[in-house]
Write an enzyme that holds these catalytic residues in place. Sequence first.
Site, mmCIF file in Angstrom:
data_model
loop_
_atom_site.group_PDB
_atom_site.id
_atom_site.type_symbol
_atom_site.label_atom_id
_atom_site.label_comp_id
_atom_site.label_asym_id
_atom_site.label_seq_id
_atom_site.Cartn_x
_atom_site.Cartn_y
_atom_site.Cartn_z
ATOM 1 N N ALA A 256 0.820 -1.209 0.000
ATOM 2 C CA ALA A 256 0.000 0.000 0.000
ATOM 3 C C ALA A 256 0.857 1.263 0.000
ATOM 4 O O ALA A 256 2.094 1.218 0.100
ATOM 5 C CB ALA A 256 -0.939 -0.015 1.200
ATOM 6 N N HIS A 257 0.178 2.395 -0.059
ATOM 7 C CA HIS A 257 0.873 3.678 -0.158
ATOM 8 C C HIS A 257 1.724 3.960 1.082
ATOM 9 O O HIS A 257 1.403 3.574 2.194
ATOM 10 C CB HIS A 257 -0.107 4.820 -0.423
ATOM 11 N N ASN A 258 2.852 4.595 0.845
ATOM 12 C CA ASN A 258 3.789 5.059 1.885
ATOM 13 C C ASN A 258 4.555 3.932 2.573
ATOM 14 O O ASN A 258 5.288 4.189 3.535
ATOM 15 C CB ASN A 258 3.076 5.885 2.965
#
Length: 351
Positions: A256-258
């Site tokens: 997922a993001h980050n």
Amino acid sequence: MSDPVFIVPKAGLTLGAVAEACGVPLPEGADPSQPVTGAAPLETAGPSDLAYMDNARYGDALGTTRALACLVSPRFAPRVPAGTIALVTRDPYRAYAGLLARLYEEAMRPGSLFAASGVSPGAHVHPQARLEDGVRVDPGAVVGPGAEIGSGTVLGPNAVIGPNVRIGRDCSIGSGATLTHALVGNRVIIHPGARIGQDGFGFAMGAGGHIKVPQVGRVIIQDDVEIGANTTIDRGASRDTVVGEGTKIDNLVQIAHNVVIGRHCVIVSGVGISGSTTLEDYVVLGGQVGVVGHLRIGMGSQIAGSSNVNRDVPPGSRWGGTPAKPVRTWFREMTTLARLAERGGKDDGEG
């Protein structure tokens, strides 16, 4: 077994070269000029094949193998049959992997499916894209404006490289893969169907509906990373999603993001890592592990397959279970529950 229809072994590898590469002396009387023409399991290896053995469960197969030579650890060397040359090394599997890389060079990195040299007819490369000499682009691939691709890189059929994406040298981008908002290092392998750089799953939720949060970060993939088929890596929300040098990611993984993944991590198929989690260097996640967001998994930690991680993991830990915990605690709990269940069954007249 290997099939020369698909992957042709390199000619000219000799028994002497094999021994030299492993750093082991040939037994007295062994002919160093004998050709090694293939590699195979103990059971099917023939008189010009190389095999290896490092697991006691294959002891019977070792005793009957017909391989020319077998890489074995010292404890199994006495069990090598007389017709097979024992090459004794502390890590047979690693030595075998290195020799396979020499014997089957073309299997180390996916190449052009159409033996392309340059840009194939049917591919589309935007005039503002910059490709170094030696880039090969298969039919149907698309390269957007401002993209930069280094020499020796191969783009498979129908791969999509978005605007301003940068890909280093000697990379392989599999058929149907898509890359946007990404910077990719050298010698990276991205297998077919992977999705790199799409929106992260970010919404400001509320009773009046869910407002999409623009995802304005990037995906950074460092050198020597391998990413499996149909794996998805979302770009960062306001910072970057990072995959560190040498990390190996299996098929069907969601990142997922980050998320920040350190160097030389191993992530097995079916893993899902929620947003803003950090994996330090040399972390191993077994198959189907789920990791909650905003956590840190310490350097060198190993998480057993199908576990759910919902809190930080200290460096060097071995955890498992749902929720994940140190393996000794997990095993003790499972053993206790099994005993209680057995006792309960007997008390109810079921035992």
